[in-house]
Design an enzyme around this catalytic site. Structure first.
Site, short mmCIF file in Angstrom:
data_model
loop_
_atom_site.label_atom_id
_atom_site.label_comp_id
_atom_site.label_asym_id
_atom_site.label_seq_id
_atom_site.Cartn_x
_atom_site.Cartn_y
_atom_site.Cartn_z
N LYS A 1 2.84 2.06 2.74
CA LYS A 1 2.49 2.65 4.02
C LYS A 1 3.66 1.98 4.89
O LYS A 1 4.02 0.89 4.67
CB LYS A 1 1.31 2.25 4.37
CG LYS A 1 0.76 3.23 5.40
CD LYS A 1 -0.88 3.14 5.83
CE LYS A 1 -1.34 3.99 6.54
NZ LYS A 1 -2.89 3.72 7.03
N LYS B 1 0.81 -1.03 -0.02
CA LYS B 1 0.00 0.08 -0.05
C LYS B 1 0.72 1.33 0.07
O LYS B 1 0.19 2.23 -0.10
CB LYS B 1 -0.89 -0.22 1.34
CG LYS B 1 -2.07 -1.07 1.15
CD LYS B 1 -3.00 -0.89 2.56
CE LYS B 1 -2.59 -1.22 3.68
NZ LYS B 1 -3.60 -1.04 4.67
N1 CTP Z 1 -10.16 6.18 12.39
C1 CTP Z 1 -11.15 7.02 13.04
N2 CTP Z 1 -10.84 8.31 13.56
C2 CTP Z 1 -9.72 8.63 13.36
C3 CTP Z 1 -8.63 7.82 12.76
C4 CTP Z 1 -8.92 6.73 12.36
O1 CTP Z 1 -12.30 6.43 13.10
N3 CTP Z 1 -9.38 9.90 13.77
C5 CTP Z 1 -10.61 5.03 11.97
C6 CTP Z 1 -10.40 4.91 10.36
O2 CTP Z 1 -11.46 5.28 9.71
C7 CTP Z 1 -10.26 3.13 10.13
C8 CTP Z 1 -9.55 2.86 11.38
O3 CTP Z 1 -9.63 3.81 12.75
O4 CTP Z 1 -11.47 2.54 10.13
C9 CTP Z 1 -8.07 2.37 11.44
O5 CTP Z 1 -7.55 3.64 10.73
P1 CTP Z 1 -6.04 3.79 10.32
O6 CTP Z 1 -5.79 4.03 8.81
O7 CTP Z 1 -5.26 2.76 11.04
O8 CTP Z 1 -5.57 5.11 11.20
P2 CTP Z 1 -5.23 6.78 10.94
O9 CTP Z 1 -5.24 7.55 12.07
O10 CTP Z 1 -6.39 7.21 9.87
O11 CTP Z 1 -3.94 6.27 10.17
P3 CTP Z 1 -3.22 7.36 8.94
O12 CTP Z 1 -2.98 8.74 9.31
O13 CTP Z 1 -2.19 6.57 8.67
O14 CTP Z 1 -4.17 7.06 7.70
#
Ligand code: CTP
Length: 146
Positions: free
Chosen positions: A46, A44
């Site tokens: 990441k 991905k």
């Molecule tokens: N999620 C959420 N609220 C946030 C951050 C994440 O509800 N503030 C949810 C995402 O929508 C997803 C799950 O947590 O369903 C896992 O998200 P992940 O991508 O691991 O976390 P992020 O903090 O969004 O990471 P990144 O910034 O790397 O995208």
């Protein structure tokens, strides 16, 4: 028995993750989380701070999570839903619309994200603190004029 299935990377586990998992657990009786492996994250594009085994262990310690399975491919979701007997497939709404094709197997739900927090924000914040510290150390190390 209602089973809920979700997926994510869950790097630098934060309160946005906690709130999402809490709300997901309230949708049913069991919450199964597919946690992206390091190899899948590489596909991905990441890179995580925390390796898969520790992200999995952290999720397993969360009271809202029943079980953690590895997420290794984009395609595994259909077979996971069938194998786990998932009734609800749910994700944060940053994924809204992406998984509607699974609606023939399970109810597809997108929940609102928690505002103002993400793993990306935490990484930026840590990098900013690091840069500030480097500047301070450079300042301290530069020769003083007499
Ligand atoms: N999620 C959420 N609220 C946030 C951050 C994440 O509800 N503030 C949810 C995402 O929508 C997803 C799950 O947590 O369903 C896992 O998200 P992940 O991508 O691991 O976390 P992020 O903090 O969004 O990471 P990144 O910034 O790397 O995208």
């Amino acid at each position: 028995m209602i089973t809920v299935l979700t997926y994510g990377t869950f790097d630098l586990f934060h309160v946005g993750h906690v709130r999402l998992l809490r709300r997901l657990s309230q949708l049913g009786d069991r919450l199964i989380v597919g946690c992206s492996t390091d190899e899948f994250n590489a596909i991905k594009g990441k890179k995580t701070v925390v390796p898969f085994a520790q992200r999995k262990e952290t999720l397993e310690a969360c009271r809202y999570v029943t079980r953690v399975i590895p997420e290794m491919t984009w395609e595994q979701k259909r077979s996971d839903i069938i194998r786990e007997g998932a009734d609800i497939f749910a994700m944060g709404d940053d994924w809204a619309g992406h998984f509607d094709d699974l609606a023939d197997l399970a109810q597809v739900v997108y929940l609102p994200r928690t505002e103002n927090i993400s793993t990306t924000d935490l990484k930026r914040f840590a990098a900013a603190i690091h840069n500030e510290k480097v500047q301070m150390l450079r300042g301290a190390a530069s020769p003083t004029r007499s």
